[in-house]
Design an enzyme around this catalytic site. Structure first.
Site, PDB file in Angstrom:
ATOM      1  N   ASN A   7       0.867  -1.181   0.000  1.00  0.00           N
ATOM      2  CA  ASN A   7       0.000   0.000   0.000  1.00  0.00           C
ATOM      3  C   ASN A   7       0.897   1.221   0.000  1.00  0.00           C
ATOM      4  O   ASN A   7       1.472   1.601   1.008  1.00  0.00           O
ATOM      5  CB  ASN A   7      -0.887  -0.043   1.256  1.00  0.00           C
ATOM      6  CG  ASN A   7      -1.872   1.112   1.314  1.00  0.00           C
ATOM      7  OD1 ASN A   7      -1.759   2.076   0.561  1.00  0.00           O
ATOM      8  ND2 ASN A   7      -2.827   1.017   2.223  1.00  0.00           N
ATOM      9  N   ARG A  63      -2.542  -1.625  -3.661  1.00  0.00           N
ATOM     10  CA  ARG A  63      -3.620  -0.645  -3.592  1.00  0.00           C
ATOM     11  C   ARG A  63      -3.350   0.406  -4.666  1.00  0.00           C
ATOM     12  O   ARG A  63      -2.270   0.976  -4.721  1.00  0.00           O
ATOM     13  CB  ARG A  63      -3.647   0.026  -2.222  1.00  0.00           C
ATOM     14  CG  ARG A  63      -4.628   1.163  -2.172  1.00  0.00           C
ATOM     15  CD  ARG A  63      -4.704   1.733  -0.787  1.00  0.00           C
ATOM     16  NE  ARG A  63      -5.557   2.891  -0.776  1.00  0.00           N
ATOM     17  CZ  ARG A  63      -5.197   4.077  -0.296  1.00  0.00           C
ATOM     18  NH1 ARG A  63      -3.997   4.250   0.210  1.00  0.00           N
ATOM     19  NH2 ARG A  63      -6.040   5.068  -0.312  1.00  0.00           N
ATOM     20  N   HIS A 152     -11.647   5.758  -1.307  1.00  0.00           N
ATOM     21  CA  HIS A 152     -11.782   5.003  -0.051  1.00  0.00           C
ATOM     22  C   HIS A 152     -12.661   3.757  -0.226  1.00  0.00           C
ATOM     23  O   HIS A 152     -13.180   3.227   0.753  1.00  0.00           O
ATOM     24  CB  HIS A 152     -12.457   5.840   1.064  1.00  0.00           C
ATOM     25  CG  HIS A 152     -11.554   6.830   1.720  1.00  0.00           C
ATOM     26  ND1 HIS A 152     -12.039   7.977   2.312  1.00  0.00           N
ATOM     27  CD2 HIS A 152     -10.218   6.845   1.902  1.00  0.00           C
ATOM     28  CE1 HIS A 152     -11.034   8.665   2.828  1.00  0.00           C
ATOM     29  NE2 HIS A 152      -9.919   8.007   2.585  1.00  0.00           N
ATOM     30  N   ARG A 213      -7.905  18.925   4.224  1.00  0.00           N
ATOM     31  CA  ARG A 213      -8.698  19.213   3.020  1.00  0.00           C
ATOM     32  C   ARG A 213     -10.046  19.819   3.405  1.00  0.00           C
ATOM     33  O   ARG A 213     -10.652  19.408   4.398  1.00  0.00           O
ATOM     34  CB  ARG A 213      -8.938  17.932   2.228  1.00  0.00           C
ATOM     35  CG  ARG A 213      -7.784  17.534   1.331  1.00  0.00           C
ATOM     36  CD  ARG A 213      -7.985  16.166   0.720  1.00  0.00           C
ATOM     37  NE  ARG A 213      -7.264  15.141   1.466  1.00  0.00           N
ATOM     38  CZ  ARG A 213      -7.395  13.835   1.273  1.00  0.00           C
ATOM     39  NH1 ARG A 213      -8.215  13.389   0.358  1.00  0.00           N
ATOM     40  NH2 ARG A 213      -6.704  12.972   1.996  1.00  0.00           N
ATOM     41  N   GLU A 361      -7.571  -2.078   5.364  1.00  0.00           N
ATOM     42  CA  GLU A 361      -7.503  -2.095   3.897  1.00  0.00           C
ATOM     43  C   GLU A 361      -6.596  -3.210   3.401  1.00  0.00           C
ATOM     44  O   GLU A 361      -6.883  -3.845   2.383  1.00  0.00           O
ATOM     45  CB  GLU A 361      -7.017  -0.731   3.384  1.00  0.00           C
ATOM     46  CG  GLU A 361      -8.072   0.346   3.530  1.00  0.00           C
ATOM     47  CD  GLU A 361      -7.536   1.742   3.234  1.00  0.00           C
ATOM     48  OE1 GLU A 361      -6.536   2.127   3.854  1.00  0.00           O
ATOM     49  OE2 GLU A 361      -8.126   2.433   2.391  1.00  0.00           O
TER      50      GLU A 361
END
Ligand code: AMP
Length: 594
Positions: A7, A63, A152, A213, A361
């Site tokens: 990842n 990923r 996501h 963000r 994940e």
């Protein structure tokens, strides 16, 4: 069977080695990586691979943040897939290039071991069009691929799966809102197992308040800032991506722990940051419950979702009307337990369950990688474009002259994908015994036989019986009257419903294991509804470009809008009527202006 998961983030690399039972055998992480100074991603990765020592690696899952709408499933990596990931790099410059680097390194270090790309966008790739479309000029949106992709997805799908497991109910019968609240944050409406809406859009900037963000901002603000002359593209990017969100609001930190501590000491902007964050998340929960027409559970995950009881409590305030009853004590304790690492924090009789799930994940990537390497998926393969043909006609020189006047020549409007073919500016009217259809496009160049291709729906409107035919096979087909600006032509035959077909170059035919004139079945996985089309004719010629043609009725049946995309596989139907796979593919529909 051991699966290595890599990842690669914008400044970190994580890896984990799983066995086939999803037990972690080894894992590691390197942070603060940079392409200009200090340790690079490649160095970090190389070190980690050394760490694996003598451990066996049978498959590698990567990923990949952005696969656009081209990938809706974990995909075995080949050169075509690498090129596609590279194409989407422009849309994810902080992520896709690092994933490509990792893929390259893995291919070199583990020769012959299959690599699988698991996309953050894939879970959202079948969002309904009404959710993925921005209300801006449609042509501009198509030209610049301005649509909502969502991100996501690996985490949302994982969290939804764990929640469904707890509820002891298949995810296909649940309406969930999953909230991935971490440094990046997004909400997802998981309606009966599919992403029906998500808060991140064309980029990971839209939606919830994040660490640095902004999430949703009126686009007018950006225009005003640009117009002020004090902001450039670069500084705007920094403002919205790096110095907004919790950091910009609080002026303290992007870490909620620091902000919660300051808020408790009475820091006004820290309190505001918490309020804005919670309000935005609550608003999305309500909106998604409305979009799905109901709600069975809310699922929290990510650093904030898993750890901040007070933020969860704040978000869930006022949601009692939806049937949410939070158990305050359980929320505070929220002991994550079990193999699947979850905690239930709602009252036992709450109509809507609230569940905290520790996101994982890497585990999800390992699971998907194992599936991709052990069961070849119809969704994993090269790209095949599909064009939706609206009704159109091919005319002879003689008919064209009769309709448009002596000496008239077809004028090109747009070229079509097949070399030498084009859509003309000229249009004709079809007059049938029952009704007429005006403005039907002429395709060029002129041919030796007149042929008019319509869809089944048109047939009923015109009141004719058009047989299904291969292009060019018009003997005994239906009559039709054509009307042009200079005259009318009564064709005794030539009206057909075109047989679905795929144009391909001999190389493509080789790849799919099919030959000219073969009839195959094609399963269309795009759009909101999958469909298998039988009786699809393969047409192979040196001059052909790979492209499947279907008419508007067929596209509608599979809910493929113009410019929509999906995956397909070329299949064969055996003697017992069972679908047998011949080759595999992904396709993208194209706007065929016919
Ligand atoms: P992630 O990006 O999922 O790793 O989430 C990281 C963020 O989770 C941090 O920046 C914090 O804002 C938040 N976080 C982690 N632990 C806690 C905690 N105990 N309380 C509040 N926020 C936390």
């Amino acid at each position: 069977m051991n699966i290595l998961v890599i990842n690669c983030g914008s400044s970190s690399v994580k890896y984990a080695l799983f066995d086939e039972h999803e037990t972690v055998l080894m894992q590691g992480k390197r942070e603060r990586l940079s392409s200009d100074e200090g340790k690079s991603h490649r160095d970090a990765l190389s070190e980690m691979i050394d760490e694996l020592g003598a451990h066996q690696v049978d498959a590698i899952g990567h990923r990949v943040v952005h696969g656009g709408d081209e990938f809706r499933a974990p995909t075995l990596i080949n050169n075509g897939v690498i090129n596609a990931i590279d194409r989407w790099s422009a849309a994810a410059p902080m992520h896709n290039p690092y994933a490509l680097m990792a893929i390259n390194e893995a291919q070199v270090r583990f020769e012959g071991v299959p690599n699988v790309a698991v996309f953050d966008t894939a879970f959202h790739a079948r969002m309904p069009r009404r959710a993925s479309t921005y209300a801006i000029d449609h042509d501009i949106a198509q030209r610049y691929q301005i649509k909502r992709y969502g991100f996501h997805g690996i985490s949302h799908e994982y969290a939804a799966g764990v929640a469904a497991g707890f509820l002891n109910c298949p995810v296909e019968s649940l309406r969930l809102v999953t909230l991935h609240l971490g440094n990046g944050a997004s909400a997802c409406a998981v309606e009966y197992g599919r992403s029906a809406e998500t808060s991140m859009g064309n980029t990971p900037l839209e939606g919830l308040v994040m660490g640095t963000r902004s999430g949703d901002v009126d686009a007018g603000v950006l225009m005003n800032l640009l117009q002020s002359g004090e902001y450039s593209l670069k500084t705007l990017n920094t403002l919205l991506n790096k110095s907004s969100g919790l950091l910009g609001l609080s002026g303290i930190s992007n870490d909620l722990r620091d902000i919660e501590a300051a808020a408790a000491d009475g820091h006004d902007r820290a309190q505001l940051a918490i309020n804005v964050f919670a309000h935005r998340a609550r608003k999305y929960v309500g909106a998604y419950a409305a979009a799905m027409g109901g709600l069975d559970a809310i699922v929290f995950t990510g650093g904030i979702g898993e750890n901040s009881a007070s933020m969860r409590e704040r978000i869930l305030q006022r949601l009692e009307f939806l049937g949410v009853q939070l158990d305050i004590d359980r929320n505070r304790r929220s002991e994550i337990r079990g193999d699947n690492q979850y905690a239930v924090i709602s009252e036992p009789h709450s109509r809507v369950d609230v569940i905290v799930v520790k996101t994982n994940e890497e585990r999800m990537i390992a699971r998907k990688t194992l599936i991709a390497v052990s069961t070849p998926s119809i969704e994993t393969a090269p790209t095949i474009p599909i064009a939706v043909s609206a009704r159109h006609c091919h005319l002879t020189e003689e008919t064209f002259a009769a309709l448009f006047g002596e000496g008239a020549q077809p004028t090109m409007d747009k070229p079509l994908l097949q070399p030498g073919q084009y859509a003309c500016k000229e249009r004709v009217n079809l007059i049938g015994p029952r009704d007429r259809i005006d403005g039907v496009r002429v395709l060029g160049p002129l041919r030796s036989v007149d042929q008019v291709e319509i869809a089944r729906t048109d047939e009923f409107r015109l009141g004719v019986d058009a047989p299904i035919r291969d292009s060019g096979k018009i003997d005994g087909s239906a009559p039709i009257t054509l009307e042009g600006p200079a005259g009318t032509v009564k064709l005794k035959q030539g009206l057909i419903c075109a047989l679905r077909h795929i144009h391909m170059h001999p190389d493509d035919a080789n790849q799919f294991g099919v030959a000219d004139k073969d009839e195959v079945a094609v399963s269309v996985l795009g759009g909101e509804r999958s469909l298998i089309f039988g009786d699809v004719r393969v047409r192979v010629k040196d001059s052909y470009m790979l492209e499947m043609h279907i008419d508007t009725d067929e596209a509608n049946a599979a809910e493929l809008g113009r410019g929509a995309s999906g995956g397909l596989s070329v299949t064969d139907i055996d003697e017992d009527g069972c679908v047998k796979r011949l080759g595999e593919g992904q396709f993208k529909t194209q706007n065929k202006p016919a």
